[in-house]
Design an enzyme around this catalytic site. Structure first.
Site, PDB file in Angstrom:
ATOM      1  N   ASP A 197       0.825  -1.201   0.000  1.00 23.61           N
ATOM      2  CA  ASP A 197       0.000   0.000   0.000  1.00 23.61           C
ATOM      3  C   ASP A 197       0.863   1.256   0.000  1.00 23.61           C
ATOM      4  OD1 ASP A 197      -2.941   1.100   0.796  1.00 23.61           O
ATOM      5  OD2 ASP A 197      -1.408   2.220   1.898  1.00 23.61           O
ATOM      6  N   TYR A 206       2.919  10.080   0.491  1.00 22.25           N
ATOM      7  CA  TYR A 206       3.973   9.476   1.312  1.00 22.25           C
ATOM      8  C   TYR A 206       5.366   9.779   0.760  1.00 22.25           C
ATOM      9  CZ  TYR A 206       0.152   6.378   2.949  1.00 22.25           C
ATOM     10  OH  TYR A 206      -1.018   5.857   3.424  1.00 22.25           O
ATOM     11  N   LYS A 243      -2.512   6.187  -3.968  1.00 20.98           N
ATOM     12  CA  LYS A 243      -3.581   7.155  -3.726  1.00 20.98           C
ATOM     13  C   LYS A 243      -3.200   8.521  -4.279  1.00 20.98           C
ATOM     14  CE  LYS A 243      -3.885   4.835   0.768  1.00 20.98           C
ATOM     15  NZ  LYS A 243      -2.457   4.427   0.861  1.00 20.98           N
ATOM     16  N   HIS A 283      -7.308  10.028  -1.740  1.00 16.66           N
ATOM     17  CA  HIS A 283      -6.755   9.873  -0.391  1.00 16.66           C
ATOM     18  C   HIS A 283      -7.648  10.453   0.708  1.00 16.66           C
ATOM     19  CE1 HIS A 283      -2.612   9.252   1.665  1.00 16.66           C
ATOM     20  NE2 HIS A 283      -3.575   9.057   2.530  1.00 16.66           N
TER      21      HIS A 283
END
Length: 292
Positions: free
Chosen positions: A55, A60, A85, A115
């Site tokens: 994931d 990130y 996402k 997200h």
């Protein structure tokens, strides 16, 4: 992943119910272009141990690391389930997924999520974004599409005009944040639930009322309280996304394939968990006592 069940999404594709996350512990605060080799090696370790569900997310800043780990692992792409996402580039979803795929060194992702709902100021904003998600799916860039951190009101806006129902909603979910109304909404509309922060009851949310129950069940099954929390999710049909940079801990999490909680034990955890409310993420978007 041996012994770890999968569930079938409304898109017809299967998603493993235990996933390895590349956010939280690996969230990159510095220059995205500087590769974090420690993160790459940790993901490769997870893959080697048997984690097939990986994931990621644009925000990130670790999509490059995830792509390198997949390539260097030597595992066939078809054996892996990759999620990412869109967040920062929500105004250009087709461009965002192409940028993500380039970093991931992939032709497609298995699941692409919006997200969060907080970019939108109206139902129309949600509906416009979802049309772009549907276009991404139809172009073959994502096998399944969904959302993250959405509440029933946000989902309802999408459902008014969508031609593809969201396959998944990834939410913070653990004994201290159970979202009963939201999960019921998911079931009514065939939307799968994924949990991030599933270990919160034994990490950020501890100490608390579930401690004794988790300790007793951990002793019964010869596992840790964290593994009981993961199994509590999986036994309710919820996909659990967790992470760690420690190989032994990742090995331990895989032990959830060795036991199954009884309905009574699931209820016991849920009942004790309901005695405390704790939200560990998006606290700037929700009131302190909000259980949405």
């Amino acid at each position: 992943m041996t012994g770890i069940p999968s569930i079938t999404l409304n898109s017809g594709h299967s998603i493993p119910t235990l996933g390895y996350g590349t956010g939280t512990a690996w969230f990159k605060k510095g220059d995205e272009n500087v590769v974090d080799r420690e993160c790459v090696e940790a993901i490769k370790t997870a893959i080697r141990l048997g984690y097939t569900h990986l994931d990621g997310a644009e925000v990130y800043k670790t999509e490059t690391e995830l792509g390198l780990a997949i390539k260097e692992s030597g595992v066939d792409r078809s054996k892996l389930f990759i999620t990412t996402k869109v967040n920062n580039n929500i105004k250009d979803i087709p461009g965002a997924i192409r940028a993500s795929l380039k970093k991931l060194q992939l032709d497609y992702v298995d699941l692409y999520l919006i997200h969060s709902p907080f970019f939108a100021t109206s139902d129309t904003d949600h509906q416009t974004a979802w049309r772009e998600m549907e276009a991404v799916h139809k172009a073959g860039l994502a096998k399944s599409i969904g959302v993250s951190n959405y509440l029933p009101a946000h989902l309802s806006a999408i459902l008014q005009t969508c031609t593809i129902t969201p396959a998944n909603n990834q939410i913070e979910f653990h004994p201290y944040l159970q979202h009963p109304g939201l999960l019921e909404f998911h079931k009514e509309h065939g939307i799968a639930t994924s949990a991030y922060g599933p270990l919160t009851a034994v990490t950020k949310g501890a100490p608390g009322p579930v401690d004794g129950v988790l300790e007793g069940l951990a002793a019964k099954y010869g596992v840790s309280g964290a593994e009981v929390c993961l199994r509590w999710c999986v036994d309710q049909g919820v996909v659990a996304i967790t992470t760690s940079g420690k190989e032994q801990r990742l090995k331990d999490y895989l032990r959830i394939s060795s036991f199954k909680l009884t309905p009574e034990e699931i209820k016991q955890i849920s009942d004790e968990g309901a005695k405390k409310h704790y939200r560990g993420f998006w606290t700037n978007k929700f009131d302190k006592d909000d259980r949405s």
